[in-house]
Design a protein around this motif. Structure first.
Motif: not given
Length: 379
Positions: A231-232, A235, A249-254, A256, A275-276
């Motif tokens: 799902s990532l 990773y 990169a576990g989220n959109n901020g990471q 970016r 998006t993820i």
């Protein structure tokens, strides 16, 4: 062995062997419980699981048996069985991992022990439970295969692999400790003992978390993805100029920030990667872009740069490297007990820390003193 730990005064009769039970009882012993390890005349099997060894003893045995006292009992011998019965009558906790029903002929099953000790917390560990799977042998490797874990481990087009440790034995040991502590709390409130059952297969299905949920909640049967995450993305380990580095990169901020550090801030706004879900759908488009950027520096250089930027990443260490990393981080991972190095209990307490009172015992090292304590002398 006196202790001021949070479980000081709790007596554990440990009739388990090999890993799941001994790991559980070592955790209890670290927290102050008085653990009496009952072994057959030949001793716990893991004493002879070699190599490697330290002073002739298997390091496997040394890994899960500190802070215990050992007594050797042949349950087929009436005098030794009398000692076992006396111990079961004195114990706060009785833990065993014989096949379901295997101790009944010795009067050491839950119902029999309860007649002589009605407040006992009795924990039974098995491979596949005490109903339809009672006759199945409970080896961790079997459960890794039969639970589905091995179907998730390895390259997509390769052979299924077992995990590098007996992962479900360890997890079942931890679940057993949770159950025992909850039952002790309940007993403090009500005075009631109870029977706890744990098994490797139920532990496995619970511990596969998102993978079992993918099937039971989403109708999706997960498959092997190598080092990739279902799902990532990213990773996983990725090639750099001189080796692999785990990049997360576990989220959109990471993501970016990762794109900015790699010199491609436009990736974060690309509709294929913004998006993820989009990054997962288009990982085969994104992966070569990441590899091209990462090829510009070594793994160590990227580790320094990404860490400085606050991004999660890391090398793939050997076990030696993992221990040395923990030492550099001030985690003091190794505890010497006498001349035996052991791995520190991972739980930190502000007031009642784990204690390391004695090295893993020799076979029957404390047999005479335990008999004296129970008031049952040798025949």
């Amino acid at each position: 062995m006196t202790s001021n730990g949070p479980l000081s005064g709790i007596v554990v009769a440990d009739f388990s062997r090999v890993l799941a039970g001994p790991y559980a009882t070592m955790l209890l012993a670290d927290l102050g419980a008085e653990v009496i390890k009952v072994e057959g005349p030949a001793g716990d099997d893991t004493r002879g699981w070699v190599p490697p060894t330290r002073d002739g003893v298997g390091t496997y045995y040394l890994s899960v048996n500190r802070n215990k006292r050992s007594i050797a009992l042949d349950l087929k011998d009436p005098a030794d069985l009398e000692v076992a019965h006396a111990l079961s009558a004195r114990a706060d906790v009785f833990i065993q991992n014989f096949k379901p029903g295997g101790l009944a002929r010795f009067g050491l099953d839950y119902d029999a022990v309860k007649t002589r000790n009605d407040t006992v917390i009795y924990c039974s560990i098995s491979g596949f439970g005490s109903t339809g799977g009672a006759a199945l042998p409970g080896y961790d490797l079997l459960v890794q295969g039969m639970s589905g874990l091995m179907s998730l481990t390895g390259d997509p087009d390769g052979t299924p692999f077992r995990a590098g440790i007996s992962v479900f034995d360890v997890m079942t040991g931890m679940h057993s400790v949770i159950g025992i502590l909850a039952a002790l709390h309940h007993r403090d409130e009500t005075g009631e003992g109870q029977h706890i059952e744990t098994n490797l297969l139920s532990t496995a299905l619970s511990s596969l978390v998102n993978q079992t949920s993918a099937y039971v909640a989403g109708g999706v049967v997960p498959n092997r993805m190598g080092n990739a995450h279902l799902s990532l993305f990213p990773y996983e380990p990725l090639r750099t100029g001189d080796g692999e580095l785990i990049v997360v990169a576990g989220n959109n901020g990471q993501f970016r920030k990762l794109a900015e550090v790699l010199g491609h801030p436009e990736w974060a706004d690309d509709p294929r990667f913004d998006t993820i879900g989009n990054r997962n759908d288009n990982r085969e488009l994104l992966r070569p872009l990441l590899l091209e950027a990462l090829a510009a520096k070594s793994a160590q250089d990227w580790f320094d740069v990404l860490t400085e930027a606050g991004l999660p990443c890391g090398p793939i260490n050997t076990v030696q490297g993992g221990v040395e990393l923990a030492e550099r981080l001030g985690l003091a991972p190794v505890v010497e007990i006498g001349d035996v190095p052991t791995v520190r209990n991972p739980i930190r307490f502000s007031a009642t820390p784990p204690t390391y009172r004695s090295a893993p015992p020799e076979l029957d090292e404390h047999g005479d003193e335990i008999r004296e304590w129970l008031g049952v002398t040798r025949a």
